[in-house]
Design a protein around this motif. Structure first.
Motif, PDB file in Angstrom:
ATOM      1  N   PRO A  58       3.432 -20.339   7.682  1.00 51.05           N
ATOM      2  CA  PRO A  58       3.628 -21.684   8.216  1.00 51.05           C
ATOM      3  C   PRO A  58       5.051 -22.185   7.989  1.00 51.05           C
ATOM      4  CG  PRO A  58       2.457 -21.790   6.142  1.00 51.05           C
ATOM      5  CD  PRO A  58       2.611 -20.334   6.481  1.00 51.05           C
ATOM      6  N   ALA A  59       5.363 -23.303   8.614  1.00 52.85           N
ATOM      7  CA  ALA A  59       6.683 -23.926   8.438  1.00 52.85           C
ATOM      8  C   ALA A  59       6.896 -24.254   6.971  1.00 52.85           C
ATOM      9  CB  ALA A  59       6.764 -25.188   9.285  1.00 52.85           C
ATOM     10  N   GLY A  60       8.135 -24.231   6.561  1.00 55.77           N
ATOM     11  CA  GLY A  60       8.477 -24.656   5.211  1.00 55.77           C
ATOM     12  C   GLY A  60       8.679 -23.550   4.210  1.00 55.77           C
ATOM     13  N   ASN A  61       8.521 -22.283   4.615  1.00 50.88           N
ATOM     14  CA  ASN A  61       8.721 -21.243   3.604  1.00 50.88           C
ATOM     15  C   ASN A  61       9.814 -20.256   3.973  1.00 50.88           C
ATOM     16  OD1 ASN A  61       7.464 -19.440   5.354  1.00 50.88           O
ATOM     17  ND2 ASN A  61       5.470 -19.768   4.437  1.00 50.88           N
ATOM     18  N   SER A  62      10.796 -20.700   4.715  1.00 50.04           N
ATOM     19  CA  SER A  62      11.920 -19.853   5.052  1.00 50.04           C
ATOM     20  C   SER A  62      12.640 -19.408   3.780  1.00 50.04           C
ATOM     21  CB  SER A  62      12.889 -20.614   5.963  1.00 50.04           C
ATOM     22  OG  SER A  62      13.945 -19.770   6.348  1.00 50.04           O
ATOM     23  N   GLY A  63      12.789 -18.103   3.634  1.00 47.92           N
ATOM     24  CA  GLY A  63      13.458 -17.551   2.465  1.00 47.92           C
ATOM     25  C   GLY A  63      12.624 -17.511   1.207  1.00 47.92           C
ATOM     26  N   GLU A  64      11.338 -17.858   1.290  1.00 49.29           N
ATOM     27  CA  GLU A  64      10.460 -17.854   0.119  1.00 49.29           C
ATOM     28  C   GLU A  64       9.881 -16.454  -0.091  1.00 49.29           C
ATOM     29  OE1 GLU A  64      10.071 -20.316  -1.946  1.00 49.29           O
ATOM     30  OE2 GLU A  64      11.027 -21.898  -0.792  1.00 49.29           O
ATOM     31  N   LEU A  65       9.873 -16.010  -1.333  1.00 51.58           N
ATOM     32  CA  LEU A  65       9.362 -14.684  -1.672  1.00 51.58           C
ATOM     33  C   LEU A  65       7.835 -14.679  -1.628  1.00 51.58           C
ATOM     34  CD1 LEU A  65      10.061 -11.817  -2.624  1.00 51.58           C
ATOM     35  CD2 LEU A  65       9.877 -12.662  -4.974  1.00 51.58           C
ATOM     36  N   HIS A  66       7.277 -13.687  -0.938  1.00 47.98           N
ATOM     37  CA  HIS A  66       5.831 -13.508  -0.825  1.00 47.98           C
ATOM     38  C   HIS A  66       5.436 -12.129  -1.346  1.00 47.98           C
ATOM     39  CE1 HIS A  66       5.986 -16.969   1.793  1.00 47.98           C
ATOM     40  NE2 HIS A  66       4.679 -16.937   1.950  1.00 47.98           N
ATOM     41  N   GLU A  67       4.269 -12.067  -1.962  1.00 44.71           N
ATOM     42  CA  GLU A  67       3.638 -10.799  -2.285  1.00 44.71           C
ATOM     43  C   GLU A  67       2.757 -10.462  -1.083  1.00 44.71           C
ATOM     44  OE1 GLU A  67       1.628  -9.493  -6.233  1.00 44.71           O
ATOM     45  OE2 GLU A  67       0.065 -10.369  -4.956  1.00 44.71           O
ATOM     46  N   VAL A  68       3.056  -9.363  -0.424  1.00 41.94           N
ATOM     47  CA  VAL A  68       2.321  -8.961   0.767  1.00 41.94           C
ATOM     48  C   VAL A  68       1.453  -7.759   0.399  1.00 41.94           C
ATOM     49  CG1 VAL A  68       2.509  -8.154   3.148  1.00 41.94           C
ATOM     50  CG2 VAL A  68       4.199  -9.769   2.242  1.00 41.94           C
ATOM     51  N   GLU A  69       0.140  -7.910   0.557  1.00 41.99           N
ATOM     52  CA  GLU A  69      -0.783  -6.809   0.318  1.00 41.99           C
ATOM     53  C   GLU A  69      -1.389  -6.387   1.647  1.00 41.99           C
ATOM     54  OE1 GLU A  69      -2.257  -7.561  -4.251  1.00 41.99           O
ATOM     55  OE2 GLU A  69      -3.707  -7.725  -2.652  1.00 41.99           O
ATOM     56  N   ILE A  70      -1.337  -5.094   1.898  1.00 42.78           N
ATOM     57  CA  ILE A  70      -1.877  -4.534   3.130  1.00 42.78           C
ATOM     58  C   ILE A  70      -2.907  -3.477   2.756  1.00 42.78           C
ATOM     59  CG2 ILE A  70      -1.345  -3.192   5.198  1.00 42.78           C
ATOM     60  CD1 ILE A  70       1.567  -4.347   4.894  1.00 42.78           C
ATOM     61  N   THR A  71      -4.085  -3.610   3.330  1.00 40.52           N
ATOM     62  CA  THR A  71      -5.096  -2.564   3.211  1.00 40.52           C
ATOM     63  C   THR A  71      -5.297  -2.007   4.613  1.00 40.52           C
ATOM     64  OG1 THR A  71      -6.150  -3.747   1.386  1.00 40.52           O
ATOM     65  CG2 THR A  71      -7.428  -2.005   2.441  1.00 40.52           C
ATOM     66  N   ALA A  72      -5.069  -0.710   4.771  1.00 41.02           N
ATOM     67  CA  ALA A  72      -5.145  -0.074   6.080  1.00 41.02           C
ATOM     68  C   ALA A  72      -6.076   1.131   6.007  1.00 41.02           C
ATOM     69  CB  ALA A  72      -3.750   0.357   6.534  1.00 41.02           C
ATOM     70  N   TRP A  73      -6.837   1.320   7.108  1.00 42.91           N
ATOM     71  CA  TRP A  73      -7.766   2.441   7.136  1.00 42.91           C
ATOM     72  C   TRP A  73      -8.174   2.752   8.574  1.00 42.91           C
ATOM     73  CZ3 TRP A  73      -8.985  -2.505   6.106  1.00 42.91           C
ATOM     74  CH2 TRP A  73     -10.121  -3.070   6.693  1.00 42.91           C
ATOM     75  N   ILE A  74      -8.745   3.925   8.740  1.00 42.88           N
ATOM     76  CA  ILE A  74      -9.340   4.317  10.015  1.00 42.88           C
ATOM     77  C   ILE A  74     -10.831   4.050   9.864  1.00 42.88           C
ATOM     78  CG2 ILE A  74      -9.845   6.273  11.528  1.00 42.88           C
ATOM     79  CD1 ILE A  74      -7.072   7.399  10.616  1.00 42.88           C
ATOM     80  N   SER A  75     -11.383   3.227  10.755  1.00 44.75           N
ATOM     81  CA  SER A  75     -12.765   2.796  10.567  1.00 44.75           C
ATOM     82  C   SER A  75     -13.777   3.470  11.492  1.00 44.75           C
ATOM     83  CB  SER A  75     -12.860   1.272  10.726  1.00 44.75           C
ATOM     84  OG  SER A  75     -12.364   0.863  11.977  1.00 44.75           O
ATOM     85  N   ALA A  76     -13.328   4.234  12.476  1.00 45.74           N
ATOM     86  CA  ALA A  76     -14.274   4.925  13.369  1.00 45.74           C
ATOM     87  C   ALA A  76     -13.546   6.026  14.125  1.00 45.74           C
ATOM     88  CB  ALA A  76     -14.891   3.933  14.351  1.00 45.74           C
ATOM     89  N   GLY A  77     -14.324   6.961  14.642  1.00 48.39           N
ATOM     90  CA  GLY A  77     -13.781   8.034  15.455  1.00 48.39           C
ATOM     91  C   GLY A  77     -13.560   9.309  14.660  1.00 48.39           C
ATOM     92  N   THR A  78     -12.907  10.253  15.294  1.00 50.11           N
ATOM     93  CA  THR A  78     -12.568  11.525  14.663  1.00 50.11           C
ATOM     94  C   THR A  78     -11.048  11.631  14.625  1.00 50.11           C
ATOM     95  OG1 THR A  78     -14.586  12.499  15.582  1.00 50.11           O
ATOM     96  CG2 THR A  78     -12.919  14.030  14.744  1.00 50.11           C
ATOM     97  N   PRO A  79     -10.450  11.229  13.508  1.00 49.97           N
ATOM     98  CA  PRO A  79      -8.986  11.221  13.445  1.00 49.97           C
ATOM     99  C   PRO A  79      -8.392  12.625  13.430  1.00 49.97           C
ATOM    100  CG  PRO A  79      -9.944  10.514  11.352  1.00 49.97           C
ATOM    101  CD  PRO A  79     -11.075  10.708  12.298  1.00 49.97           C
ATOM    102  N   ALA A  80      -7.190  12.714  13.982  1.00 51.15           N
ATOM    103  CA  ALA A  80      -6.406  13.951  13.960  1.00 51.15           C
ATOM    104  C   ALA A  80      -5.324  13.814  12.891  1.00 51.15           C
ATOM    105  CB  ALA A  80      -5.775  14.178  15.329  1.00 51.15           C
ATOM    106  N   ALA A  81      -4.642  14.884  12.614  1.00 46.65           N
ATOM    107  CA  ALA A  81      -3.566  14.852  11.616  1.00 46.65           C
ATOM    108  C   ALA A  81      -2.511  13.811  11.977  1.00 46.65           C
ATOM    109  CB  ALA A  81      -2.942  16.234  11.478  1.00 46.65           C
ATOM    110  N   ALA A  82      -2.281  13.593  13.270  1.00 52.09           N
ATOM    111  CA  ALA A  82      -1.268  12.625  13.715  1.00 52.09           C
ATOM    112  C   ALA A  82      -1.630  11.183  13.360  1.00 52.09           C
ATOM    113  CB  ALA A  82      -1.051  12.750  15.220  1.00 52.09           C
TER     114      ALA A  82
END
Length: 148
Positions: A58-82
């Protein structure tokens, strides 16, 4: 009443219900938490550069330090090495770094970054290259403003 996702002290998340007329649908109205937030999403067979999840500070946090946490995963299908490591952290118009992703179904990986936010500039999880047909990419991104 409205509901919001709230991070607990142990790092897990819970749904919090806020009554109309209390502190508002965003929860806190001042301090670090009013400039924090999250985004969650899933995309099946995303094209290169497609957004999986995004959060716009939101507005008001220009230049403010944030802790960014990302959780990423493949949730369906048959994934390939790529599909391994085929997601990235994007800030504004540029991809900053690849995010580790396992080429297996439902094996989430958490990544933590520290980033200076800019008001209105989105932080996103994207597909770096095109995903394998039928494979679903999922991600959760949270950004918590650190007290400066």
């Amino acid at each position: 009443m409205s509901s919001e996702l709230t991070q607990l002290g142990d790092g897990t998340y819970a749904i919090r219900t806020v009554s109309a007329g209390s502190v508002g649908s965003g929860g806190q109205t001042s301090g670090p938490n009013d400039q924090s937030g999250f985004g969650i999403g899933s995309v099946t067979a995303p094209a290169a550069g497609a957004t999986i999840a995004t959060h716009t500070p939101p507005a008001g946090n220009s230049g403010e330090l944030h802790e960014v946490e990302i959780t990423a995963w493949i949730s369906a299908g048959t994934p390939a090495a790529a599909d391994a490591n085929n997601m990235g952290f994007k800030f504004g118009g540029g991809t900053i770094t690849a995010i580790p992703v396992i080429a297996g179904v439902n094996q989430p990986v958490k990544t933590k970054l520290f980033w200076n936010a800019a008001a209105g500039t989105p932080m996103s999880v994207i597909a770096i290259g095109a995903a394998t047909a039928g494979v679903t990419y999922s991600a959760f991104i949270s950004a918590t403003k650190l007290v400066s």
